[in-house]
Design an enzyme around this catalytic site. Structure first.
Site, PDB file in Angstrom:
ATOM      1  N   ARG A   1     -28.630 -16.061  34.149  1.00  0.00           N
ATOM      2  CA  ARG A   1     -29.923 -15.969  33.476  1.00  0.00           C
ATOM      3  C   ARG A   1     -30.529 -14.587  33.733  1.00  0.00           C
ATOM      4  NH1 ARG A   1     -29.875 -20.828  36.604  1.00  0.00           N
ATOM      5  NH2 ARG A   1     -29.802 -22.727  35.328  1.00  0.00           N
TER       6      ARG A   1
ATOM      7  N   LYS B   1     -33.192 -21.401  39.423  1.00  0.00           N
ATOM      8  CA  LYS B   1     -33.727 -22.615  38.810  1.00  0.00           C
ATOM      9  C   LYS B   1     -33.242 -23.844  39.575  1.00  0.00           C
ATOM     10  CE  LYS B   1     -34.462 -24.453  34.173  1.00  0.00           C
ATOM     11  NZ  LYS B   1     -34.080 -24.342  32.733  1.00  0.00           N
TER      12      LYS B   1
END
Length: 451
Positions: A277, A302
């Site tokens: 990401r 995350k």
């Protein structure tokens, strides 16, 4: 009498030395900060009045857009003055707190306007969780985060609702359902309607936790389904497309930052080959790359997960080449320093900057129009990694179903259901799946059909 205690005039030079700016930029920054220092010596304190006088003097020498682009250096200089104890607090930070502004640039723009007081007043934002439901919503966010949820998006929804309630004090005595109904009429868009439904579920469940006598309300799921149907389909980059991106990144024009083409090239390599990401790219430290075991460590991303990813030899070769170029460019060698290093500010790139730079590469490669949001996103490289990985498994005779749990772990997902979202059905994927069914499934059906 001035409060500026620097008889030897060494503060500016010490700041420039500490910041490690490029040699070509230092004369401009030194002149800029010396002008600030001269005005500070003529005032009893480094406060808003002193900033007003300095801006008026600088307006005579610089065009306003150029001046506002340079004040970021003054921001960093003010923070340095606070650190060394030369001033008690940063006057720009004081104004940010006073007017509840998110960034410094709007404060500077307001101070440079013809009527600073009105411009500053226009910046004032309501205090977070200052409405009649503020304490209730703040406690709910704290509770969910204590249970391990990041709860960032939901907190943004609650803060928007909180600002709406502060702007409409007549709703203070109304029921929660009435407040939500008024909030739903604030905007006519489908996204807002869907957000209102989600917010209603959050608040009614939180209320039920405090008072079980009031059951959670059922909400209409239609707005969310309509928004989901309009959700943009991911763009799946083919291997040829990725090679095109890499070629553009390697030749990216950047005369003032010679390392940037290598930074962009390596970012695209990791975004596609490792499925990282944008926040994970920005958060990588130099010490997270293990050149002995050919792995990188992704820390606390995350879902609060940390994972160690093995990389192929070709990807590690590109990483070694980048780390060597980074060292030659004068980047810090501290293992805790950012892997992707910004030469101008001697710091790591932020997630927003990572997204902006890779998006510019996509525009130059012809995958996105010159302006606007249409076209692929940076996150689509992560989608492409999943789809192309499954295609390779099919073509190698591997059953993807047996490998999905490993792919889910590699991607940093909480469970396999999150990984399934990334499997965008393409014509190539349909063809390979049909071929596998023809060679495996049909034989099973034929065996069942025999008497």
């Amino acid at each position: 009498m001035s409060a500026w205690h620097d008889p030897d005039c060494t503060v500016v030079d010490a700041f420039l030395e500490k910041s490690q700016f490029r040699p070509g930029s230092r004369p401009t920054y030194r002149w800029f900060l010396r002008s600030f220092e001269d005005v500070a010596r003529r005032h009893p304190a480094v406060d808003r009045q002193m900033l007003d006088v300095w801006l008026k003097e600088m307006e005579k020498r610089w065009r306003m857009p150029t001046l506002l682009n340079q004040v970021c250096i003054v921001d960093r200089f003010l923070e340095h003055l606070v650190e060394i104890g030369l001033i008690a607090e940063n006057p720009v930070a004081v104004l940010r707190r006073q007017y509840n502004a998110k960034q410094n640039k709007p404060i500077w723009r307001a101070l440079a306007s013809p009527n600073p007081d009105e411009a500053l007043a226009a910046l004032r934002r309501p205090a977070p969780y200052g409405s009649v439901l503020g304490d209730f919503m703040r406690e709910h966010v704290a509770l969910m985060r204590s249970r391990g949820y990041q709860y960032e998006t939901q907190a943004h929804w609650l803060l928007r609702f909180d600002r709406f309630l502060q702007a409409n004090p007549e709703l203070a005595g109304a029921s929660l359902e009435t407040m939500l109904a008024r909030w739903a009429t604030a905007k006519p868009t489908r996204n807002h309607a869907a957000e209102c439904q989600k917010l209603g579920r959050i608040l009614t469940k939180a209320r039920y936790r405090l008072d079980p006598r009031i059951p959670p309300k059922r909400f209409n799921a239609r707005p969310e389904r309509e928004v989901a149907r309009e959700h943009r389909r991911p763009h799946i980059f083919s291997p040829a497309d990725v090679r095109r991106l890499l070629d553009v990144a390697r030749s990216y024009p950047s005369p003032d930052a010679p390392l940037r083409p290598m930074v962009l090239y390596t970012m695209v390599v990791l975004a596609y080959c490792a499925g990282l990401r944008r926040s994970e790219l920005a958060g990588l430290d130099l010490g997270d790359v293990d050149l002995q075991s050919d792995t990188i460590t992704i820390r606390e991303t995350k879902f609060y997960k940390t994972r160690i990813l093995p990389l192929t030899g070709s990807v590690m070769a590109e990483l070694r080449a980048y780390i060597d170029a980074r060292r030659r460019a004068g980047a810090p060698q501290d293992p805790r320093s950012g892997l992707f290093w910004h030469e101008h500010f001697n710091d790591r790139y932020t997630p927003v900057t990572v997204s902006t730079m890779i998006t510019n590469v996509m525009r130059r490669a012809g995958f996105k129009p010159p302006t606007g949001r249409a076209g692929p996103r940076v996150h689509d490289l992560r989608h492409s990694m999943v789809v192309n990985r499954i295609l390779q498994w099919y073509r190698s005779g591997v059953n993807p179903q047996d490998k999905l749990r490993f792919l889910s772990t590699y991607m940093g997902h909480r469970d396999i259901n999150s990984t399934l979202v990334y499997i965008t059905v393409t014509q190539d994927l349909l063809h390979e799946a049909s071929e596998r069914f023809r060679t495996v499934g049909v034989r099973c059906l034929t065996m069942e059909a025999r008497p």
